[in-house]
Design an enzyme around this catalytic site. Structure first.
Site, PDB file in Angstrom:
ATOM      1  N   HIS A 157       0.798  -1.233   0.000  1.00 47.59           N
ATOM      2  CA  HIS A 157       0.000   0.000   0.000  1.00 47.59           C
ATOM      3  C   HIS A 157       0.825   1.275   0.000  1.00 47.59           C
ATOM      4  O   HIS A 157       0.251   2.376  -0.052  1.00 47.59           O
ATOM      5  CB  HIS A 157      -0.937   0.006   1.209  1.00 47.59           C
ATOM      6  CG  HIS A 157      -2.062  -0.978   1.104  1.00 47.59           C
ATOM      7  ND1 HIS A 157      -3.315  -0.629   0.644  1.00 47.59           N
ATOM      8  CD2 HIS A 157      -2.125  -2.303   1.363  1.00 47.59           C
ATOM      9  CE1 HIS A 157      -4.107  -1.696   0.646  1.00 47.59           C
ATOM     10  NE2 HIS A 157      -3.406  -2.732   1.085  1.00 47.59           N
ATOM     11  N   ASP A 365       4.035   9.204  -1.808  1.00 46.14           N
ATOM     12  CA  ASP A 365       2.850   8.486  -1.332  1.00 46.14           C
ATOM     13  C   ASP A 365       2.517   7.363  -2.301  1.00 46.14           C
ATOM     14  O   ASP A 365       2.643   7.535  -3.517  1.00 46.14           O
ATOM     15  CB  ASP A 365       1.647   9.434  -1.225  1.00 46.14           C
ATOM     16  CG  ASP A 365       0.791   9.156  -0.001  1.00 46.14           C
ATOM     17  OD1 ASP A 365       0.826   8.013   0.491  1.00 46.14           O
ATOM     18  OD2 ASP A 365       0.073  10.075   0.442  1.00 46.14           O
TER      19      ASP A 365
END
Length: 471
Positions: A157, A365
């Site tokens: 993730h 990110d």
């Protein structure tokens, strides 16, 4: 029909009223569990004197939750130590913040082994196993050692860094080797997938069988990008119903005619919050006519307070905030409102809808679902403008956002000015383009696509079973 077994660091058990947690993984997996009966296995969040040998089972109808307690040493070494002081910074390209400890690494491996041994007792022959995130990279290798031959997928993730960055971490070769025990490895972007493939070829001598299938010592693993999505319809409904919420009403009253800029992040050095504040300071300095006409709201719930780097970050943010508000603030107007509270998704949806600008500028990110939620929450007739870091995975999909380099405060400041001046026609055009992407690749698409790809890996598993039986 096979059962879906999800494994993650933390398990989101519905409360007594049946409400589910609103965290990103919990929301994303809700869709997967609606298609399969399932088991969700992982850490309970509790610290006990003695480690769990067997999980505590909580039955919630279609889904069972299997909860393991950790000892304080486990939590320190596995979670605070290797996962969050060594792996997390490396994965986010912050080599200087990565602190490797051999004891922490052994604790990380120990907890993964403990989890695997407990989980192996619960897995049925036809179960699909889906492991999530950097805390559990070695889990498939431990499950294979325990005799599990099921299909096992892994989803990462957070970003997967370039080989030369990951290679700075002691133990990185062992982690790459552990990756090969998965049938399918998913990441958010093709950039992350390419980084992982290059790491496997460079450090392990992996060879390609197809563009996304690599082999090491007879083991084959498929590595693909699966950009995670959101429940677009649900978020639109939340935003549309938010006007009656007390916090939304108070915010609207406080704003008056001012325009709102919003940032929502967990307090983490990967999110670039001090840098974002300084970019807003630069915007006000070069656009003095905007003082008193715009307010920046930064919501940043604290996390990992036991990790020293996060305490340091908190001080830096507060010092930056105090300096900017003290220097530029005026009676009746504070440039930046900073809140560390955690808000429900319904409140966040309403705040996103109020905001003329979504300022989402992480330094790095994996995806950043806040960017997608901001877009989904907008009024179709009068949408706000998304300013998005080029280092967020979402920038690979939301190409009509204003894409910026978060390290360049001048560029971010200019993007804020452009966003506030943008015509309604252009705002609608950019928003519609992004919404078409969000609808096409929503959370249902993400879960279904990954699991479909995983189930297509049966040939490899059959071969593994044959080898196991031969032994």
């Amino acid at each position: 029909m096979p059962r879906l077994v999800v494994v993650s660091n933390r398990v989101a058990v519905p409360d007594l009223t049946g409400n589910r947690a609103a965290g990103g993984l919990a929301v994303a997996l809700r869709e997967a569990f609606e298609a399969y009966r399932g088991l969700w296995f992982g850490w309970s969040g509790k610290v006990a004197v003695h480690p769990s040998v067997e999980p505590r089972i909580v039955d919630k109808g279609q889904v069972q939750y299997a909860l393991m307690d950790l000892t304080s040493l486990d939590r320190q070494e596995y979670y605070n130590g290797f996962a969050n002081r060594a792996l997390w910074p490396i994965m986010h390209y912050r080599i200087g913040l990565s602190e490797f400890s051999r004891a922490d690494y052994q604790g990380y491996l120990r907890v993964n082994r403990t989890f695997a041994n407990a989980l192996a007792q619960l897995i049925r022959p036809d179960d699909l196993v889906w492991v999530h995130d950097y805390h559990l990279i070695p889990l498939a290798a431990e499950l294979r050692a325990a005799g599990i031959t099921n299909l096992i997928g892994y989803f990462h993730h957070i970003p997967w860094p370039a080989p030369e960055v990951l290679g700075a971490l002691p133990g990185s070769r062992e982690l790459l080797r552990a990756i090969m025990d998965y049938d399918l490895v998913g990441v958010h972007t093709e950039r992350d997938a390419d980084n992982l493939r290059r790491g496997l070829t460079h450090d392990l001598g992996a060879v390609y069988h197809k563009s996304d299938v690599l082999e090491v010592d007879g083991q084959r693993t498929r590595i693909k990008g699966f950009p995670i999505g959101i429940d677009v319809g649900e978020f639109q409904r939340l935003a549309g119903r938010s006007q009656s919420n007390r916090i939304i009403k108070q915010t609207m009253d406080g704003l008056g005619s001012r325009k709102l800029i919003i940032g929502v992040d967990r307090l983490d050095y990967s999110k670039g919050i001090p840098e974002r504040m300084e970019a807003f300071e630069r915007f006000l300095g070069t656009n003095p006519d905007q003082r008193g006409r715009v307010t920046y709201l930064q919501i940043a719930p604290t996390s990992r307070s036991e990790v020293p780097e996060y305490a340091t970050l908190g001080r830096v943010v507060n010092e930056t905030l105090g300096r900017i508000n003290g220097t530029l603030g005026e009676p009746g107007w504070v440039p930046i409102h900073y809140v560390t509270s955690t808000y429900q998704r319904s409140v966040l949806a309403g705040l996103y809808r109020l905001a003329a600008v979504g300022l989402i500028t992480p330094m790095r990110d994996g995806m950043n679902l806040v960017a997608k939620e901001y877009v989904a929450a907008q009024d179709p007739a009068d949408p706000g403008v998304l300013i998005l870091s080029k280092f967020a995975g979402a920038a690979q999909q939301l190409k009509t956002a204003l894409i910026v380099n978060p390290n360049d405060k001048i560029e971010v400041a200019e993007a804020i000015r452009e966003a506030l001046r943008m015509s309604q026609e252009e705002r609608v055009s950019r928003w519609e383009s992004m919404m078409s992407v969000l609808r096409a690749q929503d959370v249902s698409w993400w879960a279904a696509t990954f699991l479909k790809e995983l189930t297509s890996s049966k040939t490899k598993t059959a071969a593994r079973r044959s080898v196991s039986l031969a032994k």
